[in-house]
Design a protein around this motif. Structure first.
Motif, PDB file in Angstrom:
ATOM      1  N   LEU A  23      -8.870  -9.737   0.597  1.00  0.00           N
ATOM      2  CA  LEU A  23      -9.991  -8.909   0.177  1.00  0.00           C
ATOM      3  C   LEU A  23      -9.849  -7.475   0.666  1.00  0.00           C
ATOM      4  CD1 LEU A  23     -12.763  -8.745  -1.187  1.00  0.00           C
ATOM      5  CD2 LEU A  23     -13.789  -9.426   0.987  1.00  0.00           C
ATOM      6  N   SER A  24      -9.493  -7.293   1.929  1.00  0.00           N
ATOM      7  CA  SER A  24      -9.392  -5.937   2.473  1.00  0.00           C
ATOM      8  C   SER A  24      -8.286  -5.147   1.791  1.00  0.00           C
ATOM      9  CB  SER A  24      -9.145  -6.001   3.984  1.00  0.00           C
ATOM     10  OG  SER A  24      -7.939  -6.693   4.255  1.00  0.00           O
ATOM     11  N   SER A  25      -7.165  -5.799   1.477  1.00  0.00           N
ATOM     12  CA  SER A  25      -6.069  -5.103   0.794  1.00  0.00           C
ATOM     13  C   SER A  25      -6.482  -4.666  -0.597  1.00  0.00           C
ATOM     14  CB  SER A  25      -4.835  -6.008   0.725  1.00  0.00           C
ATOM     15  OG  SER A  25      -4.379  -6.338   2.019  1.00  0.00           O
ATOM     16  N   LYS A  26      -7.216  -5.526  -1.305  1.00  0.00           N
ATOM     17  CA  LYS A  26      -7.666  -5.150  -2.650  1.00  0.00           C
ATOM     18  C   LYS A  26      -8.671  -4.007  -2.596  1.00  0.00           C
ATOM     19  CE  LYS A  26      -6.885  -9.553  -4.998  1.00  0.00           C
ATOM     20  NZ  LYS A  26      -7.498 -10.665  -5.763  1.00  0.00           N
ATOM     21  N   GLN A  27      -9.557  -4.016  -1.602  1.00  0.00           N
ATOM     22  CA  GLN A  27     -10.504  -2.915  -1.465  1.00  0.00           C
ATOM     23  C   GLN A  27      -9.791  -1.604  -1.178  1.00  0.00           C
ATOM     24  OE1 GLN A  27     -13.092  -4.317   1.622  1.00  0.00           O
ATOM     25  NE2 GLN A  27     -14.390  -5.517   0.213  1.00  0.00           N
TER      26      GLN A  27
ATOM     27  N   LEU B 203     -12.685  -7.823  -7.490  1.00  0.00           N
ATOM     28  CA  LEU B 203     -13.596  -7.759  -6.343  1.00  0.00           C
ATOM     29  C   LEU B 203     -15.044  -8.037  -6.740  1.00  0.00           C
ATOM     30  CD1 LEU B 203     -12.118  -4.572  -4.632  1.00  0.00           C
ATOM     31  CD2 LEU B 203     -11.897  -6.929  -3.837  1.00  0.00           C
ATOM     32  N   GLN B 204     -15.296  -8.346  -8.007  1.00  0.00           N
ATOM     33  CA  GLN B 204     -16.645  -8.599  -8.522  1.00  0.00           C
ATOM     34  C   GLN B 204     -17.555  -7.377  -8.378  1.00  0.00           C
ATOM     35  OE1 GLN B 204     -17.476 -11.379 -10.235  1.00  0.00           O
ATOM     36  NE2 GLN B 204     -15.310 -11.976  -9.956  1.00  0.00           N
TER      37      GLN B 204
ATOM     38  N   ARG C 199      -8.876   4.817  -7.245  1.00  0.00           N
ATOM     39  CA  ARG C 199      -9.990   5.676  -7.623  1.00  0.00           C
ATOM     40  C   ARG C 199      -9.750   7.111  -7.186  1.00  0.00           C
ATOM     41  NH1 ARG C 199     -13.890   8.442  -6.024  1.00  0.00           N
ATOM     42  NH2 ARG C 199     -13.226   8.115  -3.868  1.00  0.00           N
ATOM     43  N   SER C 200      -9.225   7.307  -5.973  1.00  0.00           N
ATOM     44  CA  SER C 200      -9.010   8.665  -5.475  1.00  0.00           C
ATOM     45  C   SER C 200      -7.905   9.396  -6.225  1.00  0.00           C
ATOM     46  CB  SER C 200      -8.675   8.620  -3.984  1.00  0.00           C
ATOM     47  OG  SER C 200      -7.484   7.883  -3.764  1.00  0.00           O
ATOM     48  N   HIS C 201      -6.982   8.668  -6.842  1.00  0.00           N
ATOM     49  CA  HIS C 201      -5.912   9.302  -7.611  1.00  0.00           C
ATOM     50  C   HIS C 201      -6.182   9.309  -9.108  1.00  0.00           C
ATOM     51  CE1 HIS C 201      -3.742   8.582  -3.819  1.00  0.00           C
ATOM     52  NE2 HIS C 201      -2.932   9.543  -4.201  1.00  0.00           N
TER      53      HIS C 201
ATOM     54  N   GLN D 182       0.828  -1.200   0.000  1.00  0.00           N
ATOM     55  CA  GLN D 182       0.000   0.000   0.000  1.00  0.00           C
ATOM     56  C   GLN D 182       0.865   1.254   0.000  1.00  0.00           C
ATOM     57  OE1 GLN D 182      -3.237   0.045  -0.394  1.00  0.00           O
ATOM     58  NE2 GLN D 182      -3.440   2.277  -0.231  1.00  0.00           N
ATOM     59  N   ASP D 183       1.961   1.232   0.761  1.00  0.00           N
ATOM     60  CA  ASP D 183       2.853   2.399   0.798  1.00  0.00           C
ATOM     61  C   ASP D 183       3.470   2.659  -0.568  1.00  0.00           C
ATOM     62  OD1 ASP D 183       2.227   2.516   3.452  1.00  0.00           O
ATOM     63  OD2 ASP D 183       4.036   1.484   4.125  1.00  0.00           O
ATOM     64  N   TRP D 184       3.952   1.604  -1.203  1.00  0.00           N
ATOM     65  CA  TRP D 184       4.585   1.775  -2.507  1.00  0.00           C
ATOM     66  C   TRP D 184       3.559   2.177  -3.567  1.00  0.00           C
ATOM     67  CZ3 TRP D 184       8.241  -3.152  -2.635  1.00  0.00           C
ATOM     68  CH2 TRP D 184       9.224  -2.966  -1.669  1.00  0.00           C
TER      69      TRP D 184
END
Length: 1134
Positions: free
Chosen positions: A968-972, A994-995, A979-981, A919-921
């Protein structure tokens, strides 16, 4: 002196003493295998049938014959496997495919070129997969394989160069029957002498000049402007080692007068190497069983030679030959590695460092390029005793160096001498004995003839730096003699036993590269670490220099002590040194002897006390109940810590013994710096994992630290929550050298305990003193710590305690300050600095990290981009603690891209430790070299039309990060970040994972690009409901797209690559896509169900009609096939 050799008749013949080869020659050509029995078995030694050409690969030795036969010899065991026959004439050229040894190309005297597929893996018969008669009537002079595909380049005597492609049965049943046309690449002005191929470019060397051809783009260049007349070769020179990995290869083209052009990959001449004067040296002997090596030092004359061919050999070497000699150059250094006379040469082929030579008589010889000590080692394994002894005597400058002990221990040389016959090799044995004596004196007290710098049984090191030698023979020791002169004499004899180069772990690289690395390390300093002003060259000169230095030191010390004798105050402060003065002054001998004897037991008693406390702590932590209980472990270490601080601690914490060695006089400070610190360096060497000698810096060098390091010390000190730091006192200096000599066995135990204390972040509590923090302990006792373990500890606690990392970096910078690499780095040449670091292999992470820190401070991002070549010694976690975030991102991208495409994903997964780094990278890559958010997002946070077409600077790294396996949580979380970037390609992929297909289709409609509905990068609708959703959303896309065509703040999306995007999303385009998937009638029905009125264009109606016809014919064809199958099955049943 003469060497006696006995002839066959038994009469002795006197031979002169073997000459010694100069020390700048370290390599030889040696012949260990005799191929004559192989030629006899193949009947190639007769006058009618002989070998005409040859080729070599990792597996095969291919021999072409005068009768058209091609013998394939398996190199392992020299067994014949195949004979390929040709009726089109004798074999003139043969070449093995470098990337697939199942293919081999053959040229005959009639101009035929044949490519054979051997099919050994499938145990089939060899087949001719490609044949060319394009060169009929011309002599084929060169064959060259493509390095990646199955095609052969052919050159002939008329200057014509063609390309012949080969089919392969490995690619499928039909590919072997495909006949590829022969392609003419070019036609040069004269006969082709040599061909070479590398990275898509073909090098053609003719009689007049060299040409470079880009076979993909069909472009041609001339190399240089000057022509030539004659056979001159040319070859590519790969740069595939160290920092040169990935760099384009160089070109080397032969010129008249022993000259060679060095050119770039684009054909631009960079420099000219002149070897005429460098070849004015005697030829080195060929080490062979056929005759005795002969070396004539008087044979010196310059040579003007035409190099008919050039070959890349071994490790960055260039090989060429004439009919009477072999020449090997190191063009990167502009030097001649060796040249050797070999008679009647016709052709040479090479594989790595092996040479296979074809002679005019048809005879073959197998030569190997290797160092002299490796040659002796192989001769000893073959029990070729006289020849091994001759090589030892001739190349004694190489054999006597301590780096040769790894290959040739002294006991093997003693065994070699014992195998020489006293009757036939008497003088040779005597000369070999002289060589052995240069390794170690004959009267050495060590019976095994091995020198050991850590052997403290034969001498003690006093606090002042004097070595007190103790005899091993039971005679009266120097301590009882009371004479400084006798002490220094014994010390000189002891110094002769030391080896001056530390033996490295044997890394099986090319012999020459490992020896260059060892030679440069031997020049960095003595293992004994005397900081003298010279650097050792031959061992005899080094020993004499040490002897002279010690004698000069004794003389200067005596004068200094006589001066200090007049000062009573200094006499009270340095009683131990005045004891040495009394040893050399007869008027005070008895009084000073007593003082010396009183001081020595105190030092030894301290060491015994420290040893006892250390052994007690070691025994306690070996108990699992103590080792696994942090509280008990801390208590054990805190009991041991006071003894350590009193004996080896700083002056304010220790017993004051360390301060006794300091005096105010500048000469005494220099004396202490030169002789106390090297002792600590010697002990540091015993447990430091570095491949290079580590040296302690002096007080003067500490004053020259950069402002950045000073800032780091302040930051480290202010972060430590202790009263001393709060008062603004200067940071405690880092001690990289031991204040007292410590035996090696005790030092190993101290290292274990001190490193364990640092890792546990222990604190020592006393009533009147504050706790000693981990950072302060690291700075005080850095000379005891295991550098690699401390480095890993710093990486784990970097975010919580950055001051620990800064202190470790400061200490390593101090420790490596005296390295020669530092001088190169300070000159500011990045490429030379990286080359110097590359030559330090095998790397040790802590000292290498210090050098990289210097490079980063000097060059910034340009340096950090090149740090990927030092992986895995230096990990991304190390770079994160050193570089800025944006610079680290460039390093990470280069590191991942350095792997092959199929391994990048798994490699990046291996770097994610812990998993939170993903997530950091990802956020780091999305915020650097990326489009502005206003260009990818509307003010409402929705996608802008065609904003996915923007280029992202680290798009390849982003794609790999989102494709990594995750929960799942990491992919979300990653999907929300994308999306925010505004990274819509990644967001669509994660929505598909994530379907969340509804969100994906809504985003695609906003982006208005129909190509996103197709895989692999897009999301393809799978059900009719999804198609209906898209059709219902499509009218909104056109209205939004029309409103966004007006340029915004940073330009409209149309001006930023949108022209490369796919077509617009509309009900009509969606209907056509659905028609291709489900049929036109079904598509129109879905359109009516959605309530969308669409008037198809004429082109769309035509497409739908064609789809109906195609669908109808497919149904009819399927029906016909089913009926035929049904009839066939019923007929079989009947």
């Amino acid at each position: 002196m003469w060497i006696i050799h006995r002839q066959c008749r038994g009469s002795p013949v006197k031979m002169p003493l073997l000459p010694v080869v100069p020390e700048n020659h370290s390599h030889v050509l040696a012949e260990f295998d005799c191929l004559d029995p192989l030629l006899s078995a193949l009947r190639l030694d007769s006058g009618r049938l002989k070998c005409t050409c040859l080729a070599v690969s990792r597996k095969w030795l291919a021999l072409g014959t005068s009768t058209g036969g091609l013998h394939l010899i398996q190199r392992e065991g020299w067994k014949q496997r195949l004979i390929l026959t040709h009726k089109e004439g004798s074999i003139t050229q043969v070449a093995c495919c470098p990337h697939d040894e199942d293919f081999i190309a053959v040229a005959t005297s009639q101009g035929l070129v044949v490519v054979w597929e051997l099919q050994l893996e499938r145990r089939g018969r060899p087949e001719r997969v490609s044949v060319s008669w394009e060169h009929r009537g011309h002599a084929i002079t060169a064959l060259c394989w493509d390095t990646s595909t199955l095609r052969v380049f052919v050159g002939d005597s008329g200057g014509k160069v063609t390309c012949l492609r080969a089919g392969s049965s490995k690619l499928g049943k039909g590919s072997a029957f495909v006949i590829f046309p022969v392609q003419t690449v070019t036609t040069v002005d004269s006969r082709v002498v040599q061909l070479g191929y590398q990275d898509g470019r073909l090098l053609v060397s003719s009689l007049s000049r060299c040409y470079l051809c880009d076979t993909d783009r069909e472009k041609f260049w001339r190399v240089g402007n000057k022509e030539r007349d004659g056979e001159y070769g040319a070859c590519f020179f790969p740069q595939n080692r160290g920092l040169l990995v990935g760099q384009p290869p160089l070109l080397y083209c032969a010129r008249p007068g022993s000259r060679v052009w060095e050119a770039s990959f684009n054909g631009e001449v960079l420099s000219t190497h002149q070897f005429k004067q460098l070849l004015a040296c005697p030829p080195l002997p060929l080490i062979t069983y056929r005759n005795e090596p002969h070396y004539n030092p008087a044979q010196k004359s310059s040579q003007s030679i035409a190099f008919p061919k050039l070959l890349y050999l071994g490790d960055q070497n260039l090989l060429t030959w004439t009919d009477s000699a072999v020449y090997i150059f190191t063009p990167q250094n502009g030097q001649v590695l060796l040249w050797t006379e070999v008679k009647d040469l016709v052709d040479i082929v090479v594989y790595r460092s092996e040479l296979f030579c074809l002679h005019g008589s048809g005879r073959l010889s197998h030569l190997s390029l290797l160092s002299a000590e490796r040659c002796v080692e192989r001769l000893l394994r073959r029990e070729s005793w006289p020849l091994a002894a001759v090589v030892c005597c001739m190349f004694q400058h190489t054999i006597t160096t301590s780096r040769a002990r790894k290959s040739i221990p002294i006991d093997r040389l003693e065994h070699l001498r014992s195998q020489l016959s006293s009757s036939t090799h008497l003088e040779l044995s005597g000369q070999l004995e002289e060589v052995i004596n240069k390794l170690e004196p004959l009267d050495s007290a060590c019976s095994s003839r091995r020198s050991s710098i850590s052997s403290h049984e034969s001498f003690n090191v006093l606090d002042c730096g004097i070595y007190r030698v103790i005899s091993r023979r039971g005679s009266q020791s120097d301590e009882e003699t009371g004479s400084l002169i006798n002490q220094s004499t014994s010390e000189e004899e002891r110094l002769k036993e030391f080896s001056f180069v530390q033996e490295e772990d044997q890394v099986e690289q090319d012999p020459q590269s490992s020896e260059r690395m060892e030679a440069e390390r031997s020049e960095q300093g003595l293992q004994f670490h005397l900081p003298l002003s010279f650097r050792p060259k031959p061992p005899r000169i080094a020993l004499q220099a040490v002897k002279d230095s010690v004698s000069s030191f004794v003389k200067k010390t005596t004068e200094k002590i006589n001066t200090l004798q007049m000062n009573s105050e200094l006499r009270q402060r340095s009683e131990f040194k005045e004891g040495i003065q009394a040893d050399t002054t007869s008027s005070h001998s008895e009084e000073m002897d007593n003082e010396v004897y009183d001081e020595m037991p105190n030092t030894e008693a301290d060491m015994q006390e420290l040893r006892a406390a250390t052994e007690r702590a070691i025994s306690q932590i070996q108990d699992p109940l103590v080792l696994l209980d942090p509280a008990c472990l801390r208590e054990t270490l805190l009991e041991w810590l006071p003894v350590l601080e009193r004996i080896l601690g700083p002056e304010e914490h220790g017993s004051g013994a360390a301060g006794d060695s300091k005096v105010d006089d500048a000469g005494e400070e220099r004396w202490e710096r030169d002789y106390l610190n090297p002792c600590s360096e010697q002990q540091e060497e015993s447990f430091c994992l570095s491949g290079e000698p580590t040296e302690s810096i002096t007080e003067d060098e500490k004053k020259e630290e950069s402002p950045e390091l000073g800032g780091k010390e302040d930051q480290c000190d202010s972060a430590e929550k202790e009263p001393e730091a709060s008062k603004g006192s200067p940071p405690e200096p880092v001690r990289v050298g031991s204040p007292k000599p410590v035996p090696s066995d005790l030092l190993a135990n101290l290292t274990q305990l001190a490193t364990l204390y640092t890792e546990l972040s222990c604190f020592r509590n006393q009533q009147d003193k504050p706790a000693v923090g981990c950072t302060h302990f690291l700075r005080r006792y850095f000379f005891l710590l295991d550098k690699e373990r401390v480095r890993r500890m710093c990486l784990l606690c970097y975010e919580e305690q950055p001051e620990v990392q800064s202190s470790f970096t400061e200490a390593m910078l101090d420790l490596t300050q005296s390295s020669k690499v530092v001088e190169v780095i300070q000159r500011g040449d990045l490429l030379r600095s990286l080359r110097s670091l590359r030559e330090l292999q095998p790397w040790s992470a802590p000292p290498l990290l210090a050098h990289l820190h210097r490079l980063y401070e000097k060059h910034g991002e340009a340096a950090v981009r090149s740090f990927s070549q030092f992986y895995p010694a230096i990990t991304p976690a190390d770079i994160m603690t050193m570089a800025q975030r944006s610079h680290f991102l460039a390093y990470l991208d280069n590191l991942v891209q350095s792997r092959t495409e199929g391994h990048r994903l798994s490699f990046l997964q291996s770097l994610l430790d812990p998993e939170s780094l993903r997530q950091d990278w990802l956020e780091l890559a999305l915020t650097h070299d990326a489009p502005q958010r206003c260009d990818t997002l509307t003010p409402d946070g929705l996608p802008r039309r065609h904003s996915h077409c923007y280029s992202w600077g680290y798009g390849r790294l982003l794609s790999l990060l989102i494709h990594l396996p995750a929960d799942l949580s990491s992919k979300q979380k990653m999907a929300e970040t994308c999306r925010s970037h505004g990274y819509w390609i990644g967001y669509l992929y994660l929505c598909s994972e994530l379907q969340c297909r509804t969100e994906a289709f809504a985003t695609i409609c906003k982006l208005d690009d129909i190509s996103l509905l197709e895989e692999p990068e897009g999301v393809e609708p799978q059900t009719l409901d999804e198609w209906k959703l898209l059709i219902q959303l499509s009218p909104q896309c056109s209205s939004v797209g029309d409103s966004e065509q007006v340029p915004g703040v940073n330009g409209s999306s149309w001006s930023n690559g949108s022209s490369d995007c796919g077509g617009k999303i509309s009900p009509e385009s969606l209907t056509l896509m659905l028609a291709r998937t489900a049929g036109p009638d079904r598509a129109m029905a879905v359109l009516e169900e959605c309530g969308v009125q669409v008037v198809l264009s004429q082109q769309s109606e035509l497409v739908c009609e064609l789809l109906r016809v195609t669908e109808k014919r497919q149904r009819a064809m399927i029906q016909t096939m089913l009926e035929r199958c049904d009839r066939f099955l019923w007929s079989q049943h009947a």
